[in-house]
Design an enzyme around this catalytic site. Structure first.
Site, PDB file in Angstrom:
ATOM      1  N   TYR A 156       1.503  -1.384  -0.157  1.00 60.29           N
ATOM      2  CA  TYR A 156       0.412  -0.372  -0.126  1.00 60.29           C
ATOM      3  C   TYR A 156       0.860   1.365  -0.029  1.00 60.29           C
ATOM      4  O   TYR A 156       1.099   1.718   0.966  1.00 60.29           O
ATOM      5  CB  TYR A 156      -0.797   0.294   1.628  1.00 60.29           C
ATOM      6  CG  TYR A 156      -1.658  -0.866   1.287  1.00 60.29           C
ATOM      7  CD1 TYR A 156      -2.139  -2.101   0.633  1.00 60.29           C
ATOM      8  CD2 TYR A 156      -2.130  -1.790   2.351  1.00 60.29           C
ATOM      9  CE1 TYR A 156      -3.019  -3.336   0.337  1.00 60.29           C
ATOM     10  CE2 TYR A 156      -2.963  -2.448   3.253  1.00 60.29           C
ATOM     11  CZ  TYR A 156      -3.004  -3.374   1.744  1.00 60.29           C
ATOM     12  OH  TYR A 156      -4.111  -4.829   2.023  1.00 60.29           O
ATOM     13  N   LEU A 160     -19.491  -1.276  -2.684  1.00 62.93           N
ATOM     14  CA  LEU A 160     -20.353  -1.868  -3.443  1.00 62.93           C
ATOM     15  C   LEU A 160     -22.049  -1.841  -2.226  1.00 62.93           C
ATOM     16  O   LEU A 160     -23.579  -1.474  -2.533  1.00 62.93           O
ATOM     17  CB  LEU A 160     -20.338  -3.292  -4.011  1.00 62.93           C
ATOM     18  CG  LEU A 160     -21.699  -3.622  -5.147  1.00 62.93           C
ATOM     19  CD1 LEU A 160     -22.233  -2.862  -5.893  1.00 62.93           C
ATOM     20  CD2 LEU A 160     -21.388  -4.752  -6.070  1.00 62.93           C
ATOM     21  N   GLY A 185     -24.766   1.697  -0.494  1.00 55.70           N
ATOM     22  CA  GLY A 185     -25.887   1.693  -0.260  1.00 55.70           C
ATOM     23  C   GLY A 185     -26.114   3.093  -0.755  1.00 55.70           C
ATOM     24  O   GLY A 185     -26.917   4.084  -1.611  1.00 55.70           O
TER      25      GLY A 185
HETATM   26  P1  NAP Z   1     -13.825  -2.136   1.106  1.00 56.45           P
HETATM   27  O1  NAP Z   1     -13.487  -2.223   2.991  1.00 56.45           O
HETATM   28  O2  NAP Z   1     -14.699  -3.044   0.367  1.00 56.45           O
HETATM   29  O3  NAP Z   1     -14.097  -1.029   0.761  1.00 56.45           O
HETATM   30  C1  NAP Z   1     -13.717   0.007   0.980  1.00 56.45           C
HETATM   31  C2  NAP Z   1     -14.344   0.977  -0.063  1.00 56.45           C
HETATM   32  O4  NAP Z   1     -15.544   2.015   0.145  1.00 56.45           O
HETATM   33  C3  NAP Z   1     -13.343   2.330   0.596  1.00 56.45           C
HETATM   34  O5  NAP Z   1     -12.306   3.049   0.082  1.00 56.45           O
HETATM   35  C4  NAP Z   1     -14.536   3.855   0.263  1.00 56.45           C
HETATM   36  O6  NAP Z   1     -14.224   3.644  -1.297  1.00 56.45           O
HETATM   37  C5  NAP Z   1     -15.927   2.807   0.327  1.00 56.45           C
HETATM   38  N1  NAP Z   1     -16.298   2.803   1.813  1.00 56.45           N
HETATM   39  C6  NAP Z   1     -15.816   2.377   2.927  1.00 56.45           C
HETATM   40  N2  NAP Z   1     -16.806   3.067   4.086  1.00 56.45           N
HETATM   41  C7  NAP Z   1     -17.632   4.051   3.621  1.00 56.45           C
HETATM   42  C8  NAP Z   1     -18.809   4.527   4.429  1.00 56.45           C
HETATM   43  N3  NAP Z   1     -18.806   4.501   5.235  1.00 56.45           N
HETATM   44  N4  NAP Z   1     -19.538   4.894   3.613  1.00 56.45           N
HETATM   45  C9  NAP Z   1     -19.659   5.154   1.971  1.00 56.45           C
HETATM   46  N5  NAP Z   1     -18.662   4.371   1.628  1.00 56.45           N
HETATM   47  C10 NAP Z   1     -17.614   3.735   2.135  1.00 56.45           C
HETATM   48  O7  NAP Z   1     -12.407  -2.360   0.680  1.00 56.45           O
HETATM   49  P2  NAP Z   1     -10.896  -2.327   0.779  1.00 56.45           P
HETATM   50  O8  NAP Z   1     -11.266  -1.402   1.165  1.00 56.45           O
HETATM   51  O9  NAP Z   1     -10.181  -2.771  -0.630  1.00 56.45           O
HETATM   52  O10 NAP Z   1     -10.704  -3.977   1.298  1.00 56.45           O
HETATM   53  C11 NAP Z   1     -11.080  -3.219   3.797  1.00 56.45           C
HETATM   54  C12 NAP Z   1      -9.049  -3.725   3.643  1.00 56.45           C
HETATM   55  O11 NAP Z   1      -8.697  -4.751   3.520  1.00 56.45           O
HETATM   56  C13 NAP Z   1      -8.083  -3.460   2.970  1.00 56.45           C
HETATM   57  O12 NAP Z   1      -8.096  -1.840   3.169  1.00 56.45           O
HETATM   58  C14 NAP Z   1      -6.662  -3.454   3.116  1.00 56.45           C
HETATM   59  O13 NAP Z   1      -5.565  -2.758   4.668  1.00 56.45           O
HETATM   60  C15 NAP Z   1      -7.238  -4.950   3.377  1.00 56.45           C
HETATM   61  N6  NAP Z   1      -6.934  -5.626   2.043  1.00 56.45           N
HETATM   62  C16 NAP Z   1      -6.531  -7.281   2.001  1.00 56.45           C
HETATM   63  C17 NAP Z   1      -6.392  -7.128   0.235  1.00 56.45           C
HETATM   64  C18 NAP Z   1      -5.153  -8.876   0.843  1.00 56.45           C
HETATM   65  O14 NAP Z   1      -4.516  -8.832  -0.117  1.00 56.45           O
HETATM   66  N7  NAP Z   1      -4.813  -9.041   2.043  1.00 56.45           N
HETATM   67  C19 NAP Z   1      -6.448  -6.884  -0.194  1.00 56.45           C
HETATM   68  C20 NAP Z   1      -7.706  -5.939  -0.437  1.00 56.45           C
HETATM   69  C21 NAP Z   1      -7.596  -5.339   1.651  1.00 56.45           C
HETATM   70  P3  NAP Z   1     -14.871   5.101  -1.929  1.00 56.45           P
HETATM   71  O15 NAP Z   1     -14.440   6.299  -0.803  1.00 56.45           O
HETATM   72  O16 NAP Z   1     -13.829   5.691  -2.956  1.00 56.45           O
HETATM   73  O17 NAP Z   1     -16.107   4.553  -2.402  1.00 56.45           O
END
Ligand code: NAP
Length: 310
Positions: free
Chosen positions: A59, A212, A215
């Protein structure tokens, strides 16, 4: 301080809503990353009582870890939080390679310690298997770093079921992190039950399906960034998911929380999952995600939400 939970059998206790830091300083993964916003978001997380931060070398090629270290130093909060990070990638001008060799993992832990400005990492993951190093040898290297006090718990991420059982041959794996959400429940078949049987905590990544399941998107207003290329953000699949997500508004109203809070609370109800690490791009998103702690879903409600998406 609110409710805290133990992560598996690690002896490490955290508030169940953690912070996924994959957008923090992540210039290599996202466009228009503003480090001041990243810092503000981290400060907001600390102010809200978030005490579990999930980062990785990948990251921002260390920048996420550095910004976390910077904000913890500025606020004097290191001893109040649990730091998780990951390594496996070697990035050069000619591309990206994976490495799980004991030497590489030892160097990765040392460099992560420096970037976080700390002398121990609470939870260190092998980010991806390299397909070369025997998994038990890689995890054995982390076990020695644990015995040396440099890390407190061992994680693996993105391992297949076969690679995980090899990695856990000596029972050293404490945490598995892999992709799981209401619309991606595949690992309920084998990996999550294996984790439950083996006293391993399962940490789901992308619990909000990259936004997604929050909401905020509608049938006529899909995201306009890289996400629009992804299958779930296209065609009938997208329309169907949006309709299901919107139907969660009734439960959200009942608990006076957001739809994203209902989704995270449902994810936390799954046996084997102790914590979630939603990613947040702004202080408002962190504050909103922390409201999940108010959504005390009944077991029946959580089951109904999970069934809705199957
Ligand atoms: P996620 O948690 O499913 O989605 C996060 C995204 O949703 C945010 O960047 C934001 O994007 C939106 N969001 C978050 N909270 C919100 C809210 N309250 N209201 C509206 N929109 C909101 O996906 P992710 O961040 O990819 O995954 C979570 C964590 O898992 C990562 O940060 C990382 O630490 C870890 N991860 C690990 C791997 C791995 O290979 N081990 C892979 C992926 C992720 P927008 O504002 O742009 O919509």
């Amino acid at each position: 301080m609110g409710k805290r939970v133990e992560i598996g059998k690690t002896g490490i206790h955290v508030t169940p809503i953690g912070f996924g830091a994959n957008t923090i300083g992540a210039h290599n993964l996202f466009q228009n990353i503003d480090e001041d916003v990243s810092r503000e978001t981290l400060r907001a997380a600390l102010a809200e009582g978030v005490d579990f931060f999930d980062s990785a070398f990948m990251y921002g090629l260390g920048r996420s870890e550095e910004l976390i270290g910077e904000v913890l130093a500025e606020t004097g909060s290191r001893s109040d939080v649990i730091l998780a990070t990951k390594a496996a990638h070697i990035v050069t001008d000619s591309g990206v390679k994976l490495d799980n060799s004991p030497t590489f993992l030892a160097e990765s832990v040392d460099s992560a310690l420096k970037r976080h400005q700390t002398d121990y990492i609470d939870l260190f993951y092998i980010h991806f298997p390299d397909g070369v190093t025997p998994p038990a040898e890689a995890v054995g290297a982390l076990q020695r770093l644990k015995e040396a006090g440099k890390i407190r718990a061992i994680g693996v991420s993105n391992f297949t079921m076969d690679a995980l059982s090899l990695a856990n041959k000596d029972g050293y794996v404490d945490v598995v992190q892999d992709k799981y959400s209401l619309i991606y429940p595949e690992l309920e078949k084998d990996m999550i039950p294996y984790c439950v049987e083996s006293d391993i905590s399962f940490v789901p990544y992308t619990p909000l399906a990259s936004g997604l399941l929050t909401g905020k998107f509608t049938a006529s207003n899909p995201p306009q960034d890289f996400r629009k290329e992804r299958p779930h953000f296209q065609g009938q699949s997208y329309i169907d998911i949006i309709a299901k997500v919107n139907s969660l508004q009734i439960l959200a109203d009942k608990y006076d929380v957001s739809i994203a809070n209902i989704v995270l609370a449902t994810t936390l109800s799954v046996d084997g999952i102790d914590v979630v690490i939603p990613g947040a791009k702004s202080p408002e998103q962190v504050q909103s995600n922390m409201q999940t702690l108010r959504a005390a879903l009944t077991r029946d409600e959580a089951t109904q939400v999970r069934e809705l998406f199957k």
